[in-house]
Design a protein around this motif. Sequence first.
Motif, mmCIF file in Angstrom:
data_model
loop_
_atom_site.group_PDB
_atom_site.id
_atom_site.type_symbol
_atom_site.label_atom_id
_atom_site.label_comp_id
_atom_site.label_asym_id
_atom_site.label_seq_id
_atom_site.Cartn_x
_atom_site.Cartn_y
_atom_site.Cartn_z
ATOM 1 N N LYS A 1 31.767 30.513 11.337
ATOM 2 C CA LYS A 1 32.378 29.276 10.859
ATOM 3 C C LYS A 1 31.251 28.308 10.565
ATOM 4 O O LYS A 1 30.454 28.002 11.443
ATOM 5 C CB LYS A 1 33.314 28.725 11.926
ATOM 6 N N LEU A 2 31.173 27.862 9.338
ATOM 7 C CA LEU A 2 30.127 26.910 8.981
ATOM 8 C C LEU A 2 30.759 25.713 8.310
ATOM 9 O O LEU A 2 31.484 25.849 7.321
ATOM 10 C CB LEU A 2 29.121 27.559 8.024
ATOM 11 N N GLU A 3 30.506 24.550 8.873
ATOM 12 C CA GLU A 3 31.002 23.325 8.264
ATOM 13 C C GLU A 3 29.853 22.350 8.081
ATOM 14 O O GLU A 3 29.136 22.059 9.023
ATOM 15 C CB GLU A 3 32.075 22.685 9.151
ATOM 16 N N LEU A 4 29.705 21.880 6.862
ATOM 17 C CA LEU A 4 28.684 20.881 6.584
ATOM 18 C C LEU A 4 29.380 19.538 6.404
ATOM 19 O O LEU A 4 30.371 19.445 5.680
ATOM 20 C CB LEU A 4 27.923 21.239 5.303
ATOM 21 N N TYR A 5 28.863 18.539 7.085
ATOM 22 C CA TYR A 5 29.445 17.199 6.986
ATOM 23 C C TYR A 5 28.431 16.272 6.327
ATOM 24 O O TYR A 5 27.264 16.254 6.726
ATOM 25 C CB TYR A 5 29.791 16.662 8.371
ATOM 26 N N GLY A 6 28.878 15.542 5.350
ATOM 27 C CA GLY A 6 27.956 14.644 4.681
ATOM 28 C C GLY A 6 28.703 13.631 3.831
ATOM 29 O O GLY A 6 29.904 13.431 4.001
ATOM 30 N N VAL A 7 27.978 13.000 2.925
ATOM 31 C CA VAL A 7 28.580 11.986 2.066
ATOM 32 C C VAL A 7 28.546 12.502 0.639
ATOM 33 O O VAL A 7 27.482 12.879 0.137
ATOM 34 C CB VAL A 7 27.800 10.659 2.162
ATOM 35 N N LYS B 1 28.047 22.147 11.524
ATOM 36 C CA LYS B 1 28.528 22.913 12.668
ATOM 37 C C LYS B 1 28.524 24.369 12.252
ATOM 38 O O LYS B 1 29.155 24.747 11.275
ATOM 39 C CB LYS B 1 29.939 22.460 13.025
ATOM 40 N N LEU B 2 27.789 25.171 12.981
ATOM 41 C CA LEU B 2 27.735 26.595 12.673
ATOM 42 C C LEU B 2 28.050 27.376 13.930
ATOM 43 O O LEU B 2 27.401 27.204 14.957
ATOM 44 C CB LEU B 2 26.343 26.969 12.164
ATOM 45 N N HIS C 1 32.902 25.362 4.435
ATOM 46 C CA HIS C 1 33.421 24.054 4.045
ATOM 47 C C HIS C 1 32.356 22.974 4.082
ATOM 48 O O HIS C 1 31.536 22.925 4.993
ATOM 49 C CB HIS C 1 34.578 23.668 4.955
ATOM 50 N N LEU C 2 32.452 22.120 3.075
ATOM 51 C CA LEU C 2 31.588 20.954 2.982
ATOM 52 C C LEU C 2 32.526 19.759 2.982
ATOM 53 O O LEU C 2 33.388 19.644 2.114
ATOM 54 C CB LEU C 2 30.793 21.043 1.676
ATOM 55 N N ILE C 3 32.374 18.899 3.968
ATOM 56 C CA ILE C 3 33.368 17.853 4.186
ATOM 57 C C ILE C 3 32.725 16.470 4.050
ATOM 58 O O ILE C 3 31.697 16.201 4.678
ATOM 59 C CB ILE C 3 33.982 18.001 5.597
ATOM 60 N N CYS C 4 33.333 15.624 3.263
ATOM 61 C CA CYS C 4 32.804 14.266 3.126
ATOM 62 C C CYS C 4 33.297 13.414 4.284
ATOM 63 O O CYS C 4 34.499 13.305 4.509
ATOM 64 C CB CYS C 4 33.243 13.633 1.809
ATOM 65 N N GLU D 1 19.050 26.029 8.218
ATOM 66 C CA GLU D 1 19.236 24.586 8.018
ATOM 67 C C GLU D 1 18.756 24.155 6.640
ATOM 68 O O GLU D 1 19.373 23.323 5.980
ATOM 69 C CB GLU D 1 18.464 23.802 9.088
ATOM 70 N N GLU D 2 17.663 24.746 6.230
ATOM 71 C CA GLU D 2 17.135 24.377 4.922
ATOM 72 C C GLU D 2 18.107 24.790 3.817
ATOM 73 O O GLU D 2 18.391 24.010 2.904
ATOM 74 C CB GLU D 2 15.780 25.043 4.707
ATOM 75 N N LEU D 3 18.626 25.993 3.933
ATOM 76 C CA LEU D 3 19.595 26.445 2.929
ATOM 77 C C LEU D 3 20.837 25.555 2.917
ATOM 78 O O LEU D 3 21.414 25.290 1.869
ATOM 79 C CB LEU D 3 19.995 27.894 3.207
ATOM 80 N N GLN D 4 21.230 25.104 4.085
ATOM 81 C CA GLN D 4 22.388 24.220 4.147
ATOM 82 C C GLN D 4 22.136 22.947 3.354
ATOM 83 O O GLN D 4 23.005 22.478 2.613
ATOM 84 C CB GLN D 4 22.706 23.867 5.604
#
Lengths: 154, 154
Positions: A138-144, B138-139, A102-105, B120-123
Amino acid sequence: MGATAEHDVEQLRARLNDYMAKHGLRSTEQRRLVTEMFFATSEHLSIEDLLDRVRIEEPKIGYATVYRTLKLLKECGLAFERHFGDGVSRYEVAWQDEHHDHLICIECEKIIEFEDDAIEELQHNVASGLGFKLVRHKLELYGVCADCQAKAQD
Amino acid sequence: MGATAEHDVEQLRARLNDYMAKHGLRSTEQRRLVTEMFFATSEHLSIEDLLDRVRIEEPKIGYATVYRTLKLLKECGLAFERHFGDGVSRYEVAWQDEHHDHLICIECEKIIEFEDDAIEELQHNVASGLGFKLVRHKLELYGVCADCQAKAQD
DNA sequence: TTAGGTGCAAACGTTTTGCAACTTG
DNA sequence: CAAGTTGCAAAACGTTTGCACCTAA
């Protein structure tokens, strides 16, 4: 956007029936309604979200039934439970052929799903390097997101 | 195992004082005790864990104070809140020069921290490919650790 | 007929809050 | 002294459970 893959709901029903048969569980009106409603969504639903939808068709259904049904779906591997920071559990259909992160704004709370095989491979490397047999992650990326970045420029 | 990096607690104190000054907040006995106790740990503490430790020195401190203090630390970026499945929030010191992810054994609940620049780079690539400016992530990797794999062989 | 399911409301465990008393600056 | 902080207990929150009644098999 657009064409979600044609997921095989029939297969989910089969797996559920299988599990229920094996465990002596019954197929009730409520259970069918809740599971069908759940299988028909592609979002990350909270219990409350799902309850609201289910109650449109059958207003008498209670919280507990939805909780219990989703617990069942979790147990037989047909639903994943997710936690995104607020105190609420959200649920997602576990399509058997699909895994995504998931990539979450952080501005508008938009959630985008993605898959990246390269990341997954590195994860396996890291885990085995530390002696672990990797089972899940579980991987979550948080960004804008792009929209919110544009808005912020005003 | 062994030598944890010499983290700069002094810098955390400075950042906290800074934040408090800017917001007209006060440095009380309790606040100092809780934050020092927290900065001195390297684990993932629940509120209850931290409260227990703090009460060794000052038995009269209440739940609410610890909650409020950790909320403050979260706000000024000195603590991270983590959720590992059970319903409890755990907190971790946010050393400014360090980021790590978690590898969790699903048998014995052991938690190992790791860092992997390639991941991290791939993210970042994934996020920018979808138009996002990545802020944090969050991983968590879940698997079976070497010890538990060995045990399972019996 | 009987094991299992439902709906309700009460219980639960964690976190937050209202408030009167108390500190800090 | 004013504004922020504390400790307490009560409230709030999402979730789970006990129980009497209901229903699928």
